[in-house]
Design a protein around this motif. Structure first.
Motif, PDB file in Angstrom:
ATOM      1  N   UNK A  51       0.737  -1.073  -0.029  1.00 31.52           N
ATOM      2  CA  UNK A  51      -0.115   0.027   0.084  1.00 31.52           C
ATOM      3  C   UNK A  51       0.784   1.418  -0.085  1.00 31.52           C
ATOM      4  N   UNK A  52       0.477   2.112  -0.732  1.00 28.11           N
ATOM      5  CA  UNK A  52       1.325   3.586  -0.969  1.00 28.11           C
ATOM      6  C   UNK A  52       0.626   4.583   0.312  1.00 28.11           C
ATOM      7  N   UNK A  53       1.428   5.051   0.781  1.00 30.25           N
ATOM      8  CA  UNK A  53       1.224   5.994   2.033  1.00 30.25           C
ATOM      9  C   UNK A  53       2.042   7.229   1.679  1.00 30.25           C
ATOM     10  N   UNK A  72       4.486  -3.828   4.713  1.00 27.02           N
ATOM     11  CA  UNK A  72       3.357  -3.540   3.565  1.00 27.02           C
ATOM     12  C   UNK A  72       2.911  -1.935   3.226  1.00 27.02           C
ATOM     13  N   UNK A  73       3.471  -0.984   3.711  1.00 24.67           N
ATOM     14  CA  UNK A  73       3.242   0.291   3.643  1.00 24.67           C
ATOM     15  C   UNK A  73       4.590   0.849   2.927  1.00 24.67           C
ATOM     16  N   UNK A 115      -4.981  10.614   6.963  1.00 23.79           N
ATOM     17  CA  UNK A 115      -5.935  10.829   5.872  1.00 23.79           C
ATOM     18  C   UNK A 115      -6.133   9.799   5.082  1.00 23.79           C
ATOM     19  N   UNK A 116      -7.346   9.509   4.620  1.00 22.94           N
ATOM     20  CA  UNK A 116      -7.686   8.462   3.936  1.00 22.94           C
ATOM     21  C   UNK A 116      -9.172   8.440   3.371  1.00 22.94           C
ATOM     22  N   UNK A 121     -11.366  -0.446   1.112  1.00 23.81           N
ATOM     23  CA  UNK A 121     -10.613  -1.595   2.066  1.00 23.81           C
ATOM     24  C   UNK A 121      -9.111  -1.366   2.276  1.00 23.81           C
ATOM     25  N   UNK A 122      -8.184  -1.022   0.943  1.00 31.46           N
ATOM     26  CA  UNK A 122      -7.013  -0.775   1.126  1.00 31.46           C
ATOM     27  C   UNK A 122      -6.617   0.394   1.911  1.00 31.46           C
ATOM     28  N   UNK A 123      -7.390   1.544   1.550  1.00 34.03           N
ATOM     29  CA  UNK A 123      -7.202   2.922   2.625  1.00 34.03           C
ATOM     30  C   UNK A 123      -7.351   2.377   4.207  1.00 34.03           C
ATOM     31  N   UNK A 124      -8.371   1.628   4.475  1.00 33.98           N
ATOM     32  CA  UNK A 124      -8.760   1.428   6.003  1.00 33.98           C
ATOM     33  C   UNK A 124      -7.602   0.593   6.413  1.00 33.98           C
ATOM     34  N   UNK A 125      -7.086  -0.374   5.801  1.00 31.07           N
ATOM     35  CA  UNK A 125      -6.058  -1.019   6.120  1.00 31.07           C
ATOM     36  C   UNK A 125      -4.788  -0.086   6.500  1.00 31.07           C
ATOM     37  N   UNK A 126      -4.341   0.705   5.549  1.00 25.62           N
ATOM     38  CA  UNK A 126      -3.221   1.602   5.591  1.00 25.62           C
ATOM     39  C   UNK A 126      -3.468   2.384   6.925  1.00 25.62           C
TER      40      UNK A 126
END
Length: 385
Positions: A51-53, A72-73, A115-116, A121-126
């Motif tokens: 996931x890109x943060x 994973x980030x 922020x997200x 789903x991916x944003x929530x995980x990050x």
């Protein structure tokens, strides 16, 4: 003998028809394969998802240390965190006040923003991973401050809590006990719906029913031959579909594969599963054949059969949240629900003879009752011609 002739004829015609083969075999296989890989992805550990943060450039080094270990980030610095997320170039971001580290060092309360999009789903995980990292950092700061005041950090944790799983089976096993019977219901329902609609309603629509009824074959043998064909077809569809699904799970998945480690006698479990499939096939064959008697055309019969297939999936919603130790006799007395309940036990190696016989007895008894109703209707010209 006449009934067997009808049975052989229908079986040959069914497997000779390419359209029927596609609807009976290939369509259920495609649907089941899609479900297998969907649930495999859903159960994949968060660590396997990249996931890109993003964060602001001046805070990059601090945030990099904060998120150390969150492999994973994938972190990078940008000028505008919010705009980057809105443009879809990142799933989440972290914004700190400009003097964040100074405020912390001075013992003051600082402010952070995560922020997200919580609906992604991916944003929530990050966002959850970032929040967890911040919580750990906060706890470290509190421990350090308590140490400076000569206060034991244990004052914040007066006791520890350990969760103990007392019922057999992990998440993968629970998922498989829900997924496999649901696949069976869908595969059998979708697989034989086309043939079932054509067996009676198709004959009426093509105006060939009158000619068939003029043959020496009596109506009971005629109906029973078609019913046996559907039972065989449904059983073959169920076994073939589940066989392919098991192969896909065993060779092409990791998370779902761990749910296949059934304890106990595998051959006995397989035999019980086969009997359950046959009993369910008989039930669905009776129900869909009855809709074909009601329907004046193939399309009308299919419209009657669709709700039956949908109703067959509903028990999955009721059994998923029920624990293994919460299963009662009632679960095995309700048709179709008992299929889900029995598979739930089978996947942890439990073979309860009483529950197995209840499931088989209820499904077969109901199948015969529905078939008898169909025979009564089939004896009247109103429903045949």
């Amino acid at each position: 003998m006449k009934m067997l002739n009808i049975f052989k004829k229908e079986l040959k015609d069914t497997f000779r028809d390419q359209r029927t083969l596609i609807l009976t075999v290939f369509l259920p296989l495609v649907l089941m394969s899609a479900l297998v890989f969907f649930y495999e992805k859903m159960m994949a550990p968060e660590e396997d998802i990249q996931l890109h943060v993003v964060t602001e450039k001046e805070q990059l080094e601090f945030v990099k240390g904060l998120l150390d270990g969150k492999e994973n980030l994938q972190l990078r610095a940008v000028d505008d965190v919010e705009a980057t997320i809105k443009e879809g170039e990142a799933v989440a971001g972290l914004v700190l006040t400009g003097d964040f580290e100074k405020q912390i060092a001075a013992g003051n309360a600082a402010t952070v923003q995560i922020l997200g999009d919580e609906y992604s789903e991916n944003s929530y995980i990050a966002m959850s991973a970032i929040e967890m990292a911040l919580t750990q950092y906060s706890q470290a700061i509190v421990s350090e401050r308590l140490g400076q005041q000569n206060v034991e950090t244990s004052i914040l944790t007066p006791f520890t809590v350990n969760k103990v799983q007392v019922i057999e089976g992990d998440q993968s096993v629970q998922m498989m006990s829900f997924l496999i019977p649901m696949m069976l219901v869908i595969a059998v329902g979708v697989g034989i719906s086309s043939s079932a609609a054509d067996f009676i309603a198709g004959e009426k629509e093509r105006r060939t029913m009158e000619a068939l009824l003029m043959t020496p074959v009596n109506r009971s043998s005629f109906l029973l031959g078609k019913w046996l064909t559907l039972v065989i077809l449904a059983t073959v569809t169920g076994i073939l579909t589940l066989g392919i699904v098991f192969i896909e799970i065993y060779f092409f998945t990791e998370q779902l594969k761990s749910g296949l480690t059934m304890e106990g006698n595998v051959w006995l479990i397989g035999t019980v599963a086969l009997l359950i499939i046959i009993s369910f096939a008989a039930l669905m064959a009776s129900a869909l054949l009855l809709t074909s008697i009601f329907g004046k055309t193939v399309k009308e019969a299919q419209s009657y059969g669709t709700p039956i297939i949908m109703v067959g999936i509903l028990p999955a919603l009721f059994i998923t949240s029920v624990g293994l130790n919460e299963l009662t006799t009632t679960h095995f007395l309700v048709p179709i629900l008992n299929v889900f309940a029995t598979f739930k036990e089978l996947f942890v190696g439990i073979i309860d003879i009483e529950h197995v016989f209840l499931t088989l007895g209820v499904n077969i008894a109901l199948a015969l009752v529905i078939l008898t109703v169909g025979r009564i209707l089939f004896a009247k010209d109103k429903w045949v011609l």
